[in-house]
Design a protein around this motif. Structure first.
Motif, PDB file in Angstrom:
ATOM      1  N   LYS A  29       0.880  -1.154  -0.162  1.00 54.13           N
ATOM      2  CA  LYS A  29      -0.109  -0.068   0.009  1.00 54.13           C
ATOM      3  C   LYS A  29       0.789   1.153  -0.016  1.00 54.13           C
ATOM      4  O   LYS A  29       0.803   2.068  -0.753  1.00 54.13           O
ATOM      5  CB  LYS A  29      -0.979  -0.054   1.074  1.00 54.13           C
ATOM      6  N   GLY A  30       1.985   1.322   0.913  1.00 49.47           N
ATOM      7  CA  GLY A  30       2.914   2.355   1.014  1.00 49.47           C
ATOM      8  C   GLY A  30       3.616   2.626  -0.503  1.00 49.47           C
ATOM      9  O   GLY A  30       3.852   3.642  -0.655  1.00 49.47           O
ATOM     10  N   SER A  31       3.918   1.393  -1.201  1.00 50.76           N
ATOM     11  CA  SER A  31       4.566   1.580  -2.255  1.00 50.76           C
ATOM     12  C   SER A  31       3.857   2.221  -3.393  1.00 50.76           C
ATOM     13  O   SER A  31       4.269   3.191  -4.247  1.00 50.76           O
ATOM     14  CB  SER A  31       5.005   0.048  -2.813  1.00 50.76           C
ATOM     15  N   HIS A  32       2.466   1.794  -3.450  1.00 48.07           N
ATOM     16  CA  HIS A  32       1.637   2.496  -4.462  1.00 48.07           C
ATOM     17  C   HIS A  32       1.384   3.825  -4.137  1.00 48.07           C
ATOM     18  O   HIS A  32       1.587   4.885  -4.861  1.00 48.07           O
ATOM     19  CB  HIS A  32       0.268   1.931  -4.183  1.00 48.07           C
ATOM     20  N   GLU A  33       1.277   4.477  -2.798  1.00 45.74           N
ATOM     21  CA  GLU A  33       1.224   5.900  -2.292  1.00 45.74           C
ATOM     22  C   GLU A  33       2.353   6.652  -2.854  1.00 45.74           C
ATOM     23  O   GLU A  33       2.171   7.501  -3.464  1.00 45.74           O
ATOM     24  CB  GLU A  33       0.979   5.863  -0.937  1.00 45.74           C
ATOM     25  N   VAL A  34       3.505   5.963  -2.675  1.00 48.95           N
ATOM     26  CA  VAL A  34       4.759   6.713  -3.010  1.00 48.95           C
ATOM     27  C   VAL A  34       4.981   6.850  -4.597  1.00 48.95           C
ATOM     28  O   VAL A  34       5.282   8.002  -5.160  1.00 48.95           O
ATOM     29  CB  VAL A  34       5.880   6.187  -2.410  1.00 48.95           C
ATOM     30  N   ALA A  35       4.542   5.465  -5.229  1.00 41.92           N
ATOM     31  CA  ALA A  35       4.513   5.726  -6.634  1.00 41.92           C
ATOM     32  C   ALA A  35       3.881   6.808  -7.197  1.00 41.92           C
ATOM     33  O   ALA A  35       4.180   7.183  -8.365  1.00 41.92           O
ATOM     34  CB  ALA A  35       4.172   4.354  -7.190  1.00 41.92           C
ATOM     35  N   GLU A  36       2.571   6.987  -6.736  1.00 41.80           N
ATOM     36  CA  GLU A  36       1.567   8.042  -7.297  1.00 41.80           C
ATOM     37  C   GLU A  36       2.421   9.598  -7.298  1.00 41.80           C
ATOM     38  O   GLU A  36       1.810  10.424  -8.065  1.00 41.80           O
ATOM     39  CB  GLU A  36       0.512   8.186  -6.324  1.00 41.80           C
ATOM     40  N   GLU A  37       3.409   9.659  -6.225  1.00 38.06           N
ATOM     41  CA  GLU A  37       3.993  11.102  -6.168  1.00 38.06           C
ATOM     42  C   GLU A  37       5.128  11.030  -7.360  1.00 38.06           C
ATOM     43  O   GLU A  37       5.548  12.285  -7.503  1.00 38.06           O
ATOM     44  CB  GLU A  37       4.749  11.207  -4.947  1.00 38.06           C
ATOM     45  N   TYR A  38       5.402   9.959  -8.024  1.00 39.52           N
ATOM     46  CA  TYR A  38       6.656   9.961  -9.006  1.00 39.52           C
ATOM     47  C   TYR A  38       5.992   9.244 -10.406  1.00 39.52           C
ATOM     48  O   TYR A  38       6.354   8.386 -10.396  1.00 39.52           O
ATOM     49  CB  TYR A  38       7.673   9.053  -8.352  1.00 39.52           C
TER      50      TYR A  38
END
Length: 129
Positions: A29-38
């Motif tokens: 879940k955290g990986s997806h959230e960070v990916a959305e920022e990049y």
């Protein structure tokens, strides 16, 4: 400030969320959230991408080099690798050879109620191929 990245930049998150749902699920879940920022980075989590396949048992030092360990877990891990590589015909051959050896009952290892040594059990599986 974000640095400009080449359009071919890619990152993959490797996880075991199917097994460790809470901890690995949180990581995913955290990986997806960070990916959305990049958005300039190709973020990929693919079931057909990378596979982690492991033999699930301890090292069993008490029976090491005594020729009576059951190699079934190791062999079935190999079957999973073959399936992941879409070599299902080869995977089926090995799995069927293992199942036939166990079903016949003549060359089972001690943990399966037999008296066969590891090498005999393994050679019988090979004969079934």
């Amino acid at each position: 400030m974000k640095k400009a990245l080449a359009s071919s930049s890619q990152i993959s998150a490797i996880h075991k969320a199917n097994v460790m749902q809470k901890t690995e699920g949180l990581f995913l879940k955290g990986s997806h959230e960070v990916a959305e920022e990049y958005p300039e980075i190709n973020f990929k989590i693919s079931e057909r991408g990378i596979a982690l396949i492991e033999v699930v048992h301890g090292s069993a030092p008490d029976i090491a080099r005594k020729n009576f360990a059951n190699p079934t877990a190791l062999l079935l891990s190999g079957v999973l690798i073959l399936c992941h590589l879409n070599l299902h015909d080869k995977a089926d051959q090995i799995q069927n050879a293992i199942l036939n050896t166990i079903a016949e009952g003549e060359y089972r290892t001690t943990d399966l109620g037999g008296k066969a040594k590891t090498t005999k059990f393994t050679n019988t599986i090979i004969d079934h191929l």
